[in-house]
Design an enzyme around this catalytic site. Structure first.
Site, PDB file in Angstrom:
ATOM      1  N   TYR A  19       0.805  -1.176  -0.009  1.00 35.07           N
ATOM      2  CA  TYR A  19      -0.070  -0.193  -0.145  1.00 35.07           C
ATOM      3  C   TYR A  19       0.843   1.235   0.028  1.00 35.07           C
ATOM      4  O   TYR A  19       0.661   2.334  -0.616  1.00 35.07           O
ATOM      5  CB  TYR A  19      -1.033  -0.024   1.092  1.00 35.07           C
ATOM      6  CG  TYR A  19      -2.092  -1.162   1.224  1.00 35.07           C
ATOM      7  CD1 TYR A  19      -3.108  -0.916   0.516  1.00 35.07           C
ATOM      8  CD2 TYR A  19      -1.826  -2.386   1.968  1.00 35.07           C
ATOM      9  CE1 TYR A  19      -4.068  -1.947   0.669  1.00 35.07           C
ATOM     10  CE2 TYR A  19      -2.572  -3.363   1.808  1.00 35.07           C
ATOM     11  CZ  TYR A  19      -3.652  -3.373   1.230  1.00 35.07           C
ATOM     12  OH  TYR A  19      -4.605  -4.243   1.137  1.00 35.07           O
ATOM     13  N   GLU A  66      -0.651 -16.963  -9.745  1.00 33.00           N
ATOM     14  CA  GLU A  66      -0.074 -15.936 -10.937  1.00 33.00           C
ATOM     15  C   GLU A  66       1.442 -16.175 -10.740  1.00 33.00           C
ATOM     16  O   GLU A  66       2.259 -15.918 -11.706  1.00 33.00           O
ATOM     17  CB  GLU A  66      -0.309 -14.655 -10.503  1.00 33.00           C
ATOM     18  CG  GLU A  66      -1.862 -14.323 -10.828  1.00 33.00           C
ATOM     19  CD  GLU A  66      -2.360 -12.727 -10.717  1.00 33.00           C
ATOM     20  OE1 GLU A  66      -3.639 -12.273 -10.980  1.00 33.00           O
ATOM     21  OE2 GLU A  66      -1.442 -12.226  -9.656  1.00 33.00           O
ATOM     22  N   ASN A 105     -12.671  -1.177  -5.811  1.00 36.35           N
ATOM     23  CA  ASN A 105     -12.453  -1.691  -6.905  1.00 36.35           C
ATOM     24  C   ASN A 105     -13.648  -2.637  -7.359  1.00 36.35           C
ATOM     25  O   ASN A 105     -13.851  -3.456  -6.641  1.00 36.35           O
ATOM     26  CB  ASN A 105     -11.076  -2.414  -6.972  1.00 36.35           C
ATOM     27  CG  ASN A 105     -11.093  -3.016  -8.405  1.00 36.35           C
ATOM     28  OD1 ASN A 105     -11.182  -2.795  -9.526  1.00 36.35           O
ATOM     29  ND2 ASN A 105     -10.083  -4.229  -8.349  1.00 36.35           N
ATOM     30  N   CYS A 164      -6.308  -5.595  -7.563  1.00 32.15           N
ATOM     31  CA  CYS A 164      -5.931  -5.305  -5.889  1.00 32.15           C
ATOM     32  C   CYS A 164      -5.724  -6.190  -5.106  1.00 32.15           C
ATOM     33  O   CYS A 164      -4.988  -5.915  -4.196  1.00 32.15           O
ATOM     34  CB  CYS A 164      -7.252  -4.613  -5.518  1.00 32.15           C
ATOM     35  SG  CYS A 164      -8.754  -5.890  -5.524  1.00 32.15           S
ATOM     36  N   HIS A 165      -5.780  -7.540  -5.702  1.00 31.37           N
ATOM     37  CA  HIS A 165      -5.221  -8.758  -4.802  1.00 31.37           C
ATOM     38  C   HIS A 165      -3.678  -8.804  -4.897  1.00 31.37           C
ATOM     39  O   HIS A 165      -3.072  -9.370  -3.925  1.00 31.37           O
ATOM     40  CB  HIS A 165      -5.728  -9.844  -5.478  1.00 31.37           C
ATOM     41  CG  HIS A 165      -5.406 -10.220  -6.917  1.00 31.37           C
ATOM     42  ND1 HIS A 165      -6.011  -9.771  -7.838  1.00 31.37           N
ATOM     43  CD2 HIS A 165      -4.456 -11.061  -7.276  1.00 31.37           C
ATOM     44  CE1 HIS A 165      -5.454 -10.080  -9.012  1.00 31.37           C
ATOM     45  NE2 HIS A 165      -4.217 -11.073  -8.660  1.00 31.37           N
TER      46      HIS A 165
END
Length: 354
Positions: free
Chosen positions: A287, A345, A310, A318-319
């Site tokens: 953040y 990912e 979002n 945002c994850h």
């Protein structure tokens, strides 16, 4: 929703065996019938691939499933108070109703008493349950894509007005075309992490969220109010495109989404979301990192709020934002999903480097 494969197999076996020791431990949702049940439901058992498993009734409701009329999963645990039984029955009679304190007074019940007893039985307040039931009506329509009259009959309404009211609580309209509103189309996408809902027009993707996300009703409300839109079940080229890309993402690790998106928010929110889009697959940012990139290093808390607002899960990643100490932090779709997405990912990114 439960995603652990071994646990799902265990729960499915309990469902097949009607194992009473699992009543109240999980709820089995049946995709072919749109209902959720206890482990001991006497109905014919579905195939494994047609089952989803939830730890709470609220999750099943928010995902668009209704309580089974045969096993009545909301009647557990046995010996629940007559008040709770009555409240469940009242919601089933009139699921579109928005409950107020005055409604409890008319029943001769104090709102706090009703809230406390319902919370004790189901780990959610009565208002949460009623809201989830309303949301389930809209999700059922989106999931099946059936004609309005078929949905009305299936939900058990004796008149069209009841269904119209329930549907419009979520989608902001009665199911009739309106010349004063633009039309958006909502469709259902099954994924390994649970069902998602997309909302599109012919050109852009406006919303992509997990169907059981808390607050989805508010997100849909903000979207339709901002655009003065009506939302109906249906598909366009954009909804087909995002479904295809999501399938590729989950199956083969797609790293770049090409579906055109529309970002609707404040200038600050848009600046945050655009920075999120620059975080590469397999990588994370804090953040604090995002706050620095937008030139506002003191806006760490506001960054978190923008993440929470979002409306394009996975697409606007945002994850991929974590705490400075390396912990995951929150995620609207649930921390377990966040953990799964990051691991998935990272693996996909490593495969590209080989």
């Amino acid at each position: 929703m439960i995603n652990d494969e071994s646990k799902k197999r265990k729960y499915y076996q309990a469902l097949v065996n009607r194992d009473s020791t699992f009543d109240g431990i999980f709820f089995a949702a049946i995709k072919t019938t749109g209902v959720f049940c206890h482990a001991t439901c006497p109905a014919r058992k579905p195939n494994y691939e047609n089952c989803l498993f939830f730890e709470t009734a609220e999750e099943a409701l928010l995902a668009g499933f209704r309580p089974c009329k045969r096993c009545k999963p909301l009647s557990f645990p046995q010996g629940q108070s007559p008040l709770v039984q009555k409240m469940v029955a009242l919601v089933e009679e009139n699921p579109e109703k928005r409950w107020k304190d005055s409604d409890f007074s008319e029943l001769g019940v104090h709102a706090a008493t009703a809230r406390r007893q319902f919370k004790k039985n189901y780990n959610m307040t009565f208002v949460q349950y009623a809201r989830a039931r309303r949301m389930g009506i809209a999700m059922k329509s989106i999931r099946t894509g059936e004609k309005i009259i078929n949905t009305q009959i299936e939900l058990g309404y004796t008149s069209s007005s009841g269904f119209h009211d329930a549907f419009s609580k979520i989608m902001g309209r009665t199911p009739n075309m309106s010349k004063k509103m633009i039309t958006l189309y909502a469709s259902w996408i099954d994924t390994p992490l649970g069902p998602m809902v997309s909302i599109v027009d012919e050109n852009f993707l406006y919303l992509l969220e997990f169907a059981d996300r808390r607050g989805l009703e508010r997100e849909i409300e903000r979207l339709r109010n901002r655009l003065n839109a009506s939302i109906i079940p249906g598909t366009t080229d954009r909804s087909n495109q995002i479904e295809s890309e999501l399938n590729h993402y989950f199956d083969k690790g797609l790293t770049l989404f090409k579906t055109p998106i529309m970002l609707l928010g404040s200038d600050f929110q848009k600046s945050v979301w655009k920075q999120l889009l620059t975080i590469r697959t397999g990588e994370t940012a804090t953040y604090k990192d995002i706050a620095g990139l937008i030139g506002n290093p003191k806006a760490v808390r506001a960054i978190g709020n923008a993440n929470g607002a979002n409306q394009l899960a996975i697409i606007v990643p945002c994850h991929r934002v974590i705490q400075s100490d390396g912990t995951l932090g929150g995620y609207g779709g649930g921390v377990e999903r966040k953990k799964w997405l990051l691991t998935h990912e990272k693996t996909a990114a490593q495969c590209l480097l080989k």
